[in-house]
Design a protein around this motif. Structure first.
Motif, PDB file in Angstrom:
ATOM      1  N   ALA A 261       0.851  -1.191   0.000  1.00 31.46           N
ATOM      2  CA  ALA A 261       0.000   0.000   0.000  1.00 31.46           C
ATOM      3  C   ALA A 261       0.884   1.236   0.000  1.00 31.46           C
ATOM      4  O   ALA A 261       1.889   1.305   0.709  1.00 31.46           O
ATOM      5  CB  ALA A 261      -0.911  -0.006   1.217  1.00 31.46           C
ATOM      6  N   ASP A 262       0.487   2.257  -0.797  1.00 26.81           N
ATOM      7  CA  ASP A 262       1.374   3.413  -0.974  1.00 26.81           C
ATOM      8  C   ASP A 262       0.575   4.596  -1.524  1.00 26.81           C
ATOM      9  O   ASP A 262      -0.640   4.507  -1.758  1.00 26.81           O
ATOM     10  CB  ASP A 262       2.494   3.037  -1.939  1.00 26.81           C
ATOM     11  N   SER A 263       1.256   5.728  -1.725  1.00 29.32           N
ATOM     12  CA  SER A 263       0.726   6.882  -2.440  1.00 29.32           C
ATOM     13  C   SER A 263       1.859   7.451  -3.279  1.00 29.32           C
ATOM     14  O   SER A 263       3.013   7.025  -3.149  1.00 29.32           O
ATOM     15  CB  SER A 263       0.178   7.938  -1.479  1.00 29.32           C
ATOM     16  N   TYR A 264       1.547   8.416  -4.146  1.00 28.84           N
ATOM     17  CA  TYR A 264       2.537   8.910  -5.110  1.00 28.84           C
ATOM     18  C   TYR A 264       2.749  10.402  -4.911  1.00 28.84           C
ATOM     19  O   TYR A 264       1.814  11.163  -4.731  1.00 28.84           O
ATOM     20  CB  TYR A 264       2.056   8.637  -6.534  1.00 28.84           C
ATOM     21  N   SER A 272      -1.171  11.851  -5.102  1.00 34.87           N
ATOM     22  CA  SER A 272      -2.278  11.003  -5.512  1.00 34.87           C
ATOM     23  C   SER A 272      -3.056  10.505  -4.300  1.00 34.87           C
ATOM     24  O   SER A 272      -2.660  10.689  -3.153  1.00 34.87           O
ATOM     25  CB  SER A 272      -1.732   9.795  -6.285  1.00 34.87           C
ATOM     26  N   GLY A 273      -4.153   9.812  -4.594  1.00 35.46           N
ATOM     27  CA  GLY A 273      -4.869   9.089  -3.570  1.00 35.46           C
ATOM     28  C   GLY A 273      -4.158   7.783  -3.264  1.00 35.46           C
ATOM     29  O   GLY A 273      -3.124   7.456  -3.865  1.00 35.46           O
ATOM     30  N   PRO A 274      -4.678   6.990  -2.336  1.00 37.07           N
ATOM     31  CA  PRO A 274      -4.025   5.729  -1.981  1.00 37.07           C
ATOM     32  C   PRO A 274      -4.056   4.738  -3.137  1.00 37.07           C
ATOM     33  O   PRO A 274      -4.913   4.793  -4.021  1.00 37.07           O
ATOM     34  CB  PRO A 274      -4.844   5.232  -0.790  1.00 37.07           C
ATOM     35  N   GLY A 275      -3.095   3.834  -3.120  1.00 42.25           N
ATOM     36  CA  GLY A 275      -3.015   2.806  -4.146  1.00 42.25           C
ATOM     37  C   GLY A 275      -1.992   1.768  -3.760  1.00 42.25           C
ATOM     38  O   GLY A 275      -1.702   1.568  -2.582  1.00 42.25           O
ATOM     39  N   TYR A 294       6.609   1.097  -9.715  1.00 39.39           N
ATOM     40  CA  TYR A 294       5.371   1.406 -10.417  1.00 39.39           C
ATOM     41  C   TYR A 294       4.251   1.554  -9.395  1.00 39.39           C
ATOM     42  O   TYR A 294       4.048   0.677  -8.553  1.00 39.39           O
ATOM     43  CB  TYR A 294       5.007   0.311 -11.417  1.00 39.39           C
ATOM     44  N   PHE A 295       3.512   2.668  -9.454  1.00 36.06           N
ATOM     45  CA  PHE A 295       2.403   2.922  -8.543  1.00 36.06           C
ATOM     46  C   PHE A 295       1.120   3.071  -9.347  1.00 36.06           C
ATOM     47  O   PHE A 295       1.097   3.727 -10.393  1.00 36.06           O
ATOM     48  CB  PHE A 295       2.655   4.204  -7.742  1.00 36.06           C
ATOM     49  N   GLU A 296       0.032   2.463  -8.830  1.00 37.88           N
ATOM     50  CA  GLU A 296      -1.270   2.604  -9.466  1.00 37.88           C
ATOM     51  C   GLU A 296      -2.291   3.065  -8.433  1.00 37.88           C
ATOM     52  O   GLU A 296      -2.569   2.359  -7.450  1.00 37.88           O
ATOM     53  CB  GLU A 296      -1.706   1.286 -10.100  1.00 37.88           C
ATOM     54  N   GLU A 297      -2.841   4.237  -8.680  1.00 39.03           N
ATOM     55  CA  GLU A 297      -3.820   4.821  -7.759  1.00 39.03           C
ATOM     56  C   GLU A 297      -5.128   4.028  -7.800  1.00 39.03           C
ATOM     57  O   GLU A 297      -5.558   3.554  -8.844  1.00 39.03           O
ATOM     58  CB  GLU A 297      -4.081   6.276  -8.142  1.00 39.03           C
ATOM     59  N   GLY A 298      -5.771   3.868  -6.655  1.00 42.37           N
ATOM     60  CA  GLY A 298      -7.084   3.237  -6.595  1.00 42.37           C
ATOM     61  C   GLY A 298      -7.068   1.740  -6.367  1.00 42.37           C
ATOM     62  O   GLY A 298      -8.116   1.146  -6.109  1.00 42.37           O
ATOM     63  N   LEU A 299      -5.918   1.110  -6.470  1.00 44.19           N
ATOM     64  CA  LEU A 299      -5.834  -0.324  -6.213  1.00 44.19           C
ATOM     65  C   LEU A 299      -5.764  -0.597  -4.712  1.00 44.19           C
ATOM     66  O   LEU A 299      -5.359   0.254  -3.927  1.00 44.19           O
ATOM     67  CB  LEU A 299      -4.583  -0.906  -6.865  1.00 44.19           C
ATOM     68  N   VAL A 300      -6.156  -1.802  -4.347  1.00 48.47           N
ATOM     69  CA  VAL A 300      -5.941  -2.297  -2.987  1.00 48.47           C
ATOM     70  C   VAL A 300      -5.125  -3.581  -3.100  1.00 48.47           C
ATOM     71  O   VAL A 300      -5.106  -4.231  -4.155  1.00 48.47           O
ATOM     72  CB  VAL A 300      -7.264  -2.551  -2.247  1.00 48.47           C
ATOM     73  N   LEU A 301      -4.443  -3.923  -2.031  1.00 51.74           N
ATOM     74  CA  LEU A 301      -3.615  -5.121  -2.048  1.00 51.74           C
ATOM     75  C   LEU A 301      -4.440  -6.346  -2.435  1.00 51.74           C
ATOM     76  O   LEU A 301      -5.551  -6.545  -1.938  1.00 51.74           O
ATOM     77  CB  LEU A 301      -2.966  -5.321  -0.682  1.00 51.74           C
ATOM     78  N   GLY A 302      -3.919  -7.132  -3.334  1.00 54.93           N
ATOM     79  CA  GLY A 302      -4.612  -8.322  -3.816  1.00 54.93           C
ATOM     80  C   GLY A 302      -5.221  -8.120  -5.183  1.00 54.93           C
ATOM     81  O   GLY A 302      -5.518  -9.106  -5.867  1.00 54.93           O
ATOM     82  N   GLU A 303      -5.456  -6.875  -5.591  1.00 58.56           N
ATOM     83  CA  GLU A 303      -5.981  -6.603  -6.930  1.00 58.56           C
ATOM     84  C   GLU A 303      -4.849  -6.563  -7.945  1.00 58.56           C
ATOM     85  O   GLU A 303      -3.744  -6.099  -7.643  1.00 58.56           O
ATOM     86  CB  GLU A 303      -6.729  -5.273  -6.957  1.00 58.56           C
TER      87      GLU A 303
END
Length: 342
Positions: A261-264, A272-275, A294-303
């Motif tokens: 879990a992270d933000s950018y 950004s929002g959490p991702g 690589y960061f993707e906003e809106g994801l949660v762990l497991g997706e």
């Protein structure tokens, strides 16, 4: 019976009209105060013509290339700026003018800041001077910028404009260094050069990174394609949520691992929002081995990530593919005709 001659291009017509009418090379007007003065370049000033611009444009004056003093656009203006030239204002490129910077000094009368570039219509500006130090380049409409050498504070491409960077540096004195393609049709091509700032694709714009050193990339409702030019050990890629910000990486052996879990955050204060962030490894098409994030906003762990894709090489342009198919079809037809003659 006489055949009809092909129509002349608007650019050639513009050149002929200027030479036939012995128009004035440039016109200067004052608009209320010295700080609002302007220089208008309305005919050629080039190295091949023996009269490249190598003197002062005027104190506290913006320069308008491809525009007359009355405001009308002038087609076909070519301007070469060489050593000895001094500009104390911004450079505006209009109409279908072509401006090349090979030398000179560039400041702005407001606190000694650097000359900004403002491109409109179908104008083109090339920066090829290694000691050029310019402000932000704004590339609008269908205009284009080529950065081969020197330095600019940032590049903003909008509305079907294009910018190609093959050398030089994109770096301001502040933390707000941006190379951005914003808007449908806006395109930024990075084949060389470098920046310590952010490279962004927004509002439907696209960025192609194939060389140079561009470590921080963010795709917000845009497309960024990478086949080289990413920092080998410090690359950072970020995309916005909902599938809006897309990345395509070309090469082999790509993998995403170490999800957390992270933000950018980027140097231009994009937060950004959490991702979810990953460790990105692989070999780019140019042979460069990378270990990036690589960061993707809106994801949660497991997706699974949705905004990044990997491919061996770019798909040929439609016109290229069409030509290839036509060539194969023609070859097959000729082979068939050859067999029929036997």
């Amino acid at each position: 019976m006489l055949s009809q001659a092909p129509p002349l291009s608007p650019r050639l017509v513009g050149k002929l009209m200027r030479h036939l009418s012995s128009s004035v090379l440039l016109a200067c007007t004052l608009a209320g105060s010295a700080a609002q003065a302007a220089v208008y370049v309305s005919s050629d000033h080039t190295v091949p013509g023996g009269n490249a611009w190598n003197s002062a444009f005027g104190s506290q004056q913006n320069v308008h290339v491809g525009q007359a003093s009355g405001g009308g656009l002038v087609s076909g203006v070519d301007l070469d700026i060489v050593a000895g030239a001094a500009l104390n204002g911004d450079l505006y490129a209009r109409s279908d003018s072509r401006t090349a910077i090979y030398g000179g000094s560039f400041t702005h009368y407001a606190n000694g800041y650097r000359t900004s570039l403002r491109l409109y219509d179908s104008a083109h500006v090339k920066v090829a001077y290694d000691k050029a130090s310019l402000g932000i380049a704004n590339v609008d409409d269908h205009s284009s910028l080529t950065l081969e050498n020197g330095r600019v504070d940032g590049i903003q491409v909008h509305d079907s404009g294009t910018a190609r960077v093959s050398g030089g540096v994109i770096q301001s004195l502040s933390s707000f260094t941006i190379a951005e393609a914003a808007g449908i049709g806006a395109h930024l091509e990075l084949t060389g050069g470098r920046t310590n700032g952010i490279v962004r694709a927004t509002q439907g714009g696209s960025v192609d990174v194939s060389g140079g050193n561009f470590s921080t990339l963010f795709s917000y409702n845009g497309l960024i394609e990478v086949s080289g030019g990413l920092g080998a050990t410090n690359g950072r890629l970020g995309s916005s949520k909902g599938g809006l910000g897309q990345f395509v990486l070309y090469g082999s052996n790509f993998a995403l691992s170490n999800a957390r879990a992270d933000s950018y955050f980027d140097p231009t204060y994009w937060i950004s929002g959490p991702g979810v962030s990953y460790v990105l490894t692989g070999t780019l098409l140019n042979g460069q081995t990378i270990r990036a994030s690589y960061f993707e906003e809106g994801l949660v762990l497991g997706e699974a990530p949705r905004n990044i894709a990997f491919a061996a090489s770019p798909v040929p342009e439609p016109t290229t593919a069409s030509l290839m198919l036509m060539g194969l079809a023609l070859a097959a037809w000729m082979a068939c005709k050859g067999r029929q003659r036997v």
